[in-house]
Every structure is written in structure tokens, then in C-alpha cells.
Design an enzyme around this catalytic site. Structure first.
Site, mmCIF file in Angstrom:
data_model
loop_
_atom_site.group_PDB
_atom_site.id
_atom_site.type_symbol
_atom_site.label_atom_id
_atom_site.label_comp_id
_atom_site.label_asym_id
_atom_site.label_seq_id
_atom_site.Cartn_x
_atom_site.Cartn_y
_atom_site.Cartn_z
ATOM 1 N N ARG A 248 12.553 -4.620 11.163
ATOM 2 C CA ARG A 248 11.555 -4.121 12.100
ATOM 3 C C ARG A 248 11.271 -5.171 13.158
ATOM 4 N NH1 ARG A 248 6.636 -1.661 8.580
ATOM 5 N NH2 ARG A 248 5.558 -2.869 10.170
ATOM 6 N N LYS B 114 0.830 -1.208 0.000
ATOM 7 C CA LYS B 114 0.000 0.000 0.000
ATOM 8 C C LYS B 114 0.864 1.258 0.000
ATOM 9 C CE LYS B 114 -2.326 -1.003 3.764
ATOM 10 N NZ LYS B 114 -1.762 -2.344 4.052
ATOM 11 N N ARG C 226 -9.438 1.147 9.112
ATOM 12 C CA ARG C 226 -9.154 -0.279 9.274
ATOM 13 C C ARG C 226 -10.293 -1.012 9.965
ATOM 14 N NH1 ARG C 226 -2.773 -1.300 10.780
ATOM 15 N NH2 ARG C 226 -1.920 -0.599 8.793
ATOM 16 N N ARG D 194 11.484 -7.513 4.580
ATOM 17 C CA ARG D 194 11.566 -6.052 4.698
ATOM 18 C C ARG D 194 12.752 -5.628 5.555
ATOM 19 N NH1 ARG D 194 5.461 -3.891 5.738
ATOM 20 N NH2 ARG D 194 5.673 -5.142 7.612
ATOM 21 N N ARG E 47 -0.769 -10.503 12.393
ATOM 22 C CA ARG E 47 -1.292 -9.318 11.713
ATOM 23 C C ARG E 47 -2.251 -9.721 10.599
ATOM 24 N NH1 ARG E 47 4.035 -6.906 11.604
ATOM 25 N NH2 ARG E 47 4.007 -6.869 9.320
#
Length: 296
Positions: free
Chosen positions: A231, A76, A153, A187, A242
Site C-alpha cells: 500500500r 481490527k 474515530r 502488509r 498515523r
């Protein structure tokens, strides 16, 4: 849909003022009417006075007002930021707002850290407060239009948003879950410049009627290579949590917008080289060749 192709429109900040005030007032009202457990966080008072009967602006007289939906890790932020550069509108990502607050060592930092590290959704109360503060800053800077990334959300957030903003289009980015997991685990962030990269080299064979998919890694320049960090919430356990939370809480938001004729679903065919031109085509933004590469 005229809003998909209009690239330059007069600036208007009234929608930002209206939303910032409304979301703060609406959430405070909702909290007052529902019994809740005591919270160490109290939202600040609304930053603006709500203007009664504020008329909504014609889409032809303002910049685009879009929402991006999609499972965590789908991209996104990547595609929203590229489109924002192309259209000249601000990219407002609630994930970035949360990370900025985490880095600030402010009063919310410790509470947010516990929530994020467990893969949970940040409460409506906190998100709306952070968003209201961001909209106030945007209005002061004369921003017009936006792409919202990470908001709404939940159904409650969507209901609040629809009361004050005419959303032109909701783009729902979709990608198969096994690829999403690899992307999330790959990531990396440069600890020096803060830019995002991805070390995953994805090559999934097609099976059970699903097409194969390849995504090359998004590697950093040499100066950043030795400074990459992962992260704290990008572990397999947290990422899968998640996903679970998204399917439970956020997927109903898709139906909320689908029932209103606002939802545009886009299945990513691969990485950026494959997906970006096709996304521009779907959005009717590929009419000039220079636009294809303006945000690359």
C-alpha cells in the site's frame, strides 16, 4: 452481557435507516453552525427521512451492535471479519469504504488520495457521507446488526453515533507500538484477488516487564506470491504519522466509551493462533467447540 452470546436474532433495519439519516442531518447542521474553509466536497442530502421519536430496539430482539477501536495495524479488520462470520452480521469498515472510493475514480478519489498518502484522518464530512451510503445499501439488503471498524474515530463522530444507535460493546484492541510498526510495514495486498497478507516475521524479546511476542507471517498461496503489492501509505514515515494522529484524535474516543461502561480492552497476546481463542473466551463465545473454528 446478553448481546455477547446471542448469535441469531430477528432482522431489523430501522436502526440503519435512523443512523443514516441522523448522521447526515447532524453533520450538515454542525457544518452550518461552524465557520469552515470552503470545501470542494458537498455531502449528498440525507438518504432517508428521519422518523421522529423512533424507539430503540431491545438488545434481545436484534443482532449485536459493536464497535472496534485500536491503533492502525492492530488487526481490527482481521478480528472483526472473523467475528462477523461467526455471528452472521455485516462488517462495516470505513477504511474499506475509503479504499473503494479511491478505486472508483469518482469525484472524491483525488482528494482522498492526498489525505491517505499523508497519513491524515479523512474528514468527518467524507466518512459520514460514505457510511450513510453504505447503511442505505445495507438496509435495502435487509441487514441486521453490525460490527463497525474504523468508526467512530473522533469525539464528534462518537457523539453523533450515540444519538441514534445503542452500541452494546466497544472492543479496544491493543498491541505494543514496535510490533505494530513491523506489522504495518509487512502488509501486502494481492494485486489480483485483493486479499491481504503480511510478510513480517515478528519475534520480539521481553524486556522492562513487557512479555515477549512472536507473530508468524501470513503468507499468500503460490498463485498470489508474485502479485503482492505494498500500500502506498505503508511507509515508516506515514505509519508513524498515523500513530501520532490516532493518539491525538482517536484515543479520547476510548475514554468516551470507558466513561459509559461500554469499553472492553483486549491486549493481543500474539498472532491469530494465540489471540483468537482468547478473544472468543473474553467475549463468552467459546461455549461450543465448533464456534472456535467457524470463522478461521
Amino acid at each position: 452481557m446478553a448481546a455477547l452470546t446471542r448469535l441469531s436474532k430477528p432482522s431489523s433495519s430501522s436502526a440503519f435507516s435512523s443512523m443514516a439519516a441522523y448522521v447526515s442531518r447532524s453533520f450538515a447542521s454542525a457544518m452550518a453552525s461552524e465557520p469552515t474553509a470552503p470545501s470542494p466536497f458537498s455531502p449528498p442530502p440525507p438518504p432517508f427521512a428521519l422518523k421522529p421519536n423512533l424507539p430503540r430496539r431491545d438488545p434481545n430482539d436484534r443482532d449485536v451492535q459493536w464497535v472496534f477501536l485500536g491503533c492502525p495495524g492492530v488487526g481490527k479488520g482481521t478480528y472483526a471479519s472473523r467475528l462477523c462470520n461467526l455471528l452472521g452480521v455485516p462488517h462495516i469498515a470505513t477504511g474499506d469504504l475509503v479504499r473503494e472510493e479511491l478505486a472508483s475514480s469518482g469525484p472524491l478519489s483525488r482528494q482522498l488520495s492526498e489525505i491517505v498518502n499523508q497519513g491524515k484522518l479523512v474528514s468527518d464530512e467524507i466518512i459520514i457521507s460514505l457510511l450513510s451510503k453504505r447503511l442505505e445499501a445495507g438496509e435495502a439488503n435487509g441487514e441486521s446488526g453490525f460490527i463497525l471498524d474504523g468508526f467512530p474515530r473522533t469525539i464528534k463522530q462518537a457523539e453523533i453515533l450515540v444519538e441514534v444507535i445503542d452500541i452494546d460493546m466497544v472492543l479496544n484492541l491493543k498491541l505494543r507500538e514496535d510490533v505494530l510498526l513491523e506489522k504495518c510495514l509487512g502488509r501486502r495486498i494481492c494485486g489480483q484477488c485483493g486479499k491481504n497478507f503480511n510478510v513480517a516475521s515478528i519475534n520480539v524479546k521481553g524486556e522492562d516487564g513487557r512479555p515477549g511476542m512472536s507473530m508468524a507471517p501470513l503468507l499468500p498461496p503460490p498463485d498470489c506470491m508474485s502479485k503482492l503489492i505494498t500500500r502506498s501509505d505503508d511507509t515508516e514515515e506515514v505509519v508513524k504519522e498515523r500513530f501520532r494522529v490516532y493518539y491525538e484524535k482517536s484515543q479520547p474516543v476510548e475514554e468516551f466509551y470507558r466513561s459509559r461502561g461500554k469499553l472492553l480492552e483486549f491486549d493481543l497476546p500474539g498472532g491469530i493462533p494465540e489471540s483468537w481463542p482468547k478473544l472468543l473466551q473474553v467475549l463468552n463465545l467459546d461455549d461450543h467447540e465448533d464456534k472456535r473454528y467457524a470463522a478461521a
